[in-house]
Design an enzyme around this catalytic site. Structure first.
Site, mmCIF file in Angstrom:
data_model
loop_
_atom_site.group_PDB
_atom_site.id
_atom_site.type_symbol
_atom_site.label_atom_id
_atom_site.label_comp_id
_atom_site.label_asym_id
_atom_site.label_seq_id
_atom_site.Cartn_x
_atom_site.Cartn_y
_atom_site.Cartn_z
ATOM 1 N N GLY A 46 -2.886 50.195 93.194
ATOM 2 C CA GLY A 46 -4.200 50.473 92.627
ATOM 3 C C GLY A 46 -4.416 51.971 92.514
ATOM 4 O O GLY A 46 -3.793 52.752 93.243
ATOM 5 N N GLN A 51 -9.074 59.797 91.869
ATOM 6 C CA GLN A 51 -7.788 60.209 92.442
ATOM 7 C C GLN A 51 -6.975 61.068 91.484
ATOM 8 O O GLN A 51 -6.061 61.772 91.902
ATOM 9 C CB GLN A 51 -6.963 58.983 92.851
ATOM 10 C CG GLN A 51 -7.577 58.197 94.002
ATOM 11 C CD GLN A 51 -6.704 57.011 94.374
ATOM 12 O OE1 GLN A 51 -6.830 55.950 93.782
ATOM 13 N NE2 GLN A 51 -5.818 57.200 95.340
ATOM 14 N N CYS A 94 -3.036 54.619 101.080
ATOM 15 C CA CYS A 94 -3.685 55.163 99.890
ATOM 16 C C CYS A 94 -2.851 56.320 99.367
ATOM 17 O O CYS A 94 -2.375 57.142 100.154
ATOM 18 C CB CYS A 94 -5.084 55.654 100.268
ATOM 19 S SG CYS A 94 -5.967 56.427 98.909
ATOM 20 N N LEU A 95 -2.684 56.394 98.051
ATOM 21 C CA LEU A 95 -1.892 57.472 97.472
ATOM 22 C C LEU A 95 -2.545 58.836 97.721
ATOM 23 O O LEU A 95 -1.880 59.862 97.665
ATOM 24 C CB LEU A 95 -1.706 57.247 95.958
ATOM 25 C CG LEU A 95 -0.911 55.983 95.590
ATOM 26 C CD1 LEU A 95 -0.918 55.760 94.081
ATOM 27 C CD2 LEU A 95 0.522 56.066 96.105
ATOM 28 N N HIS A 136 -10.970 48.585 98.145
ATOM 29 C CA HIS A 136 -10.412 49.924 98.393
ATOM 30 C C HIS A 136 -10.666 50.846 97.191
ATOM 31 O O HIS A 136 -11.126 51.979 97.356
ATOM 32 C CB HIS A 136 -8.900 49.796 98.673
ATOM 33 C CG HIS A 136 -8.194 51.091 98.875
ATOM 34 N ND1 HIS A 136 -7.607 51.446 100.076
ATOM 35 C CD2 HIS A 136 -7.965 52.130 98.035
ATOM 36 C CE1 HIS A 136 -7.057 52.652 99.948
ATOM 37 N NE2 HIS A 136 -7.257 53.081 98.715
ATOM 38 N N GLU A 137 -10.381 50.341 95.989
ATOM 39 C CA GLU A 137 -10.529 51.187 94.793
ATOM 40 C C GLU A 137 -11.998 51.454 94.475
ATOM 41 O O GLU A 137 -12.353 52.555 94.054
ATOM 42 C CB GLU A 137 -9.823 50.557 93.588
ATOM 43 C CG GLU A 137 -8.324 50.304 93.759
ATOM 44 C CD GLU A 137 -7.543 51.501 94.264
ATOM 45 O OE1 GLU A 137 -7.934 52.650 94.006
ATOM 46 O OE2 GLU A 137 -6.518 51.287 94.947
ATOM 47 N N HIS A 140 -13.332 54.326 96.373
ATOM 48 C CA HIS A 140 -13.011 55.631 95.781
ATOM 49 C C HIS A 140 -14.094 56.062 94.796
ATOM 50 O O HIS A 140 -14.405 57.251 94.680
ATOM 51 C CB HIS A 140 -11.683 55.557 95.011
ATOM 52 C CG HIS A 140 -10.460 55.714 95.871
ATOM 53 N ND1 HIS A 140 -10.190 56.857 96.583
ATOM 54 C CD2 HIS A 140 -9.411 54.886 96.103
ATOM 55 C CE1 HIS A 140 -9.028 56.719 97.226
ATOM 56 N NE2 HIS A 140 -8.542 55.521 96.953
HETATM 57 NI NI NI Z 1 -6.736 54.769 97.644
#
Ligand code: NI
Length: 169
Positions: A46, A51, A94-95, A136-137, A140
Site C-alpha cells: 500500500g 508518502q 511501513c515504507l 494503515h493507508e 497516512h
Molecule cells: Ni505506511
C-alpha cells in the site's frame, strides 16, 4: 513510469492532514501510475499520497498474493464509515518507517467509501489483511503513522534509533 521518492520519518510532511481530491484528471491518473510503480518497486502492499509528498486524499494498494499477479486498487477520498471487531496486525511495517516493525491493534472489519481512479463511487466491506492495509493507508491521509499507534516505550525505542542514525550520517 517513474519511481517516486518515498518520504520517511521524521519528515514533517508525513504529519500533515491531506485535502480531498476535487478533480480526477489525466495528470492525477499519471500520478496513480507512478505511485503503483513505486509501490511495486519498494516492494509494498500500500502507498498513500503523502508518502510521495502529495497532500491529497488518495491511496493505492494491492494485497493479492504474488502468484496471482497484480490487482491494483486506487481509492480516492476514502472514508471508513463503520468499523468493528479487533485484530492484531502482526509485524506491521511501513515504507516511510524503514527497518522497523511492530504489532498494531486494528479493527477487524471496516466499511469503506470513496471513488476509484475514474471517479466512480465505491462502497465495500474489507476484513483481514485488506482491512489492516486500508486502515494503515487512511491513517497516512490524517498524518498518522503506525508508530503513533504502538506503546510509548516501543515508539521511543524507534525514535532514539533514528536520531542516532541521523547523527552518524
Ligand atoms: Ni505506511
Amino acid at each position: 513510469m517513474t519511481v517516486l521518492d518515498i518520504l520517511t520519518y521524521p519528515d514533517k510532511f508525513l504529519k500533515k492532514q491531506t485535502k480531498p481530491v476535487e478533480n480526477i484528471d489525466g495528470a492525477l491518473q499519471t500520478v496513480f501510475d507512478s505511485m503503483a510503480t513505486t509501490m511495486y518497486a519498494a516492494p509494498g502492499v500500500g502507498l498513500a499520497a503523502p508518502q510521495v509528498g502529495i497532500g491529497q486524499s488518495f491511496i493505492i494498494y494491492d494485497v493479492a498474493p504474488k502468484e496471482d499477479g497484480h490487482d491494483l486498487h486506487v481509492l480516492v477520498n476514502p472514508k471508513i464509515i463503520t468499523s468493528e471487531g479487533e485484530i492484531i496486525s502482526e509485524n506491521e511495517g511501513c515504507l516511510s518507517v524503514p527497518e522497523f516493525r511492530a504489532d498494531v491493534q486494528r479493527a477487524e472489519r471496516v466499511l469503506v467509501e470513496g471513488v476509484d481512479r475514474d471517479g466512480n463511487p465505491l462502497r465495500f466491506e474489507a476484513e483481514g489483511l485488506l482491512a489492516i492495509v486500508i486502515q494503515h493507508e487512511l491513517d497516512h491521509l490524517n498524518g498518522t503513522l503506525f508508530i503513533d499507534r504502538i506503546s510509548a516505550l516501543k515508539r521511543q525505542m524507534y525514535k532514539r534509533r533514528v536520531k542516532k542514525e541521523m547523527k552518524q550520517q
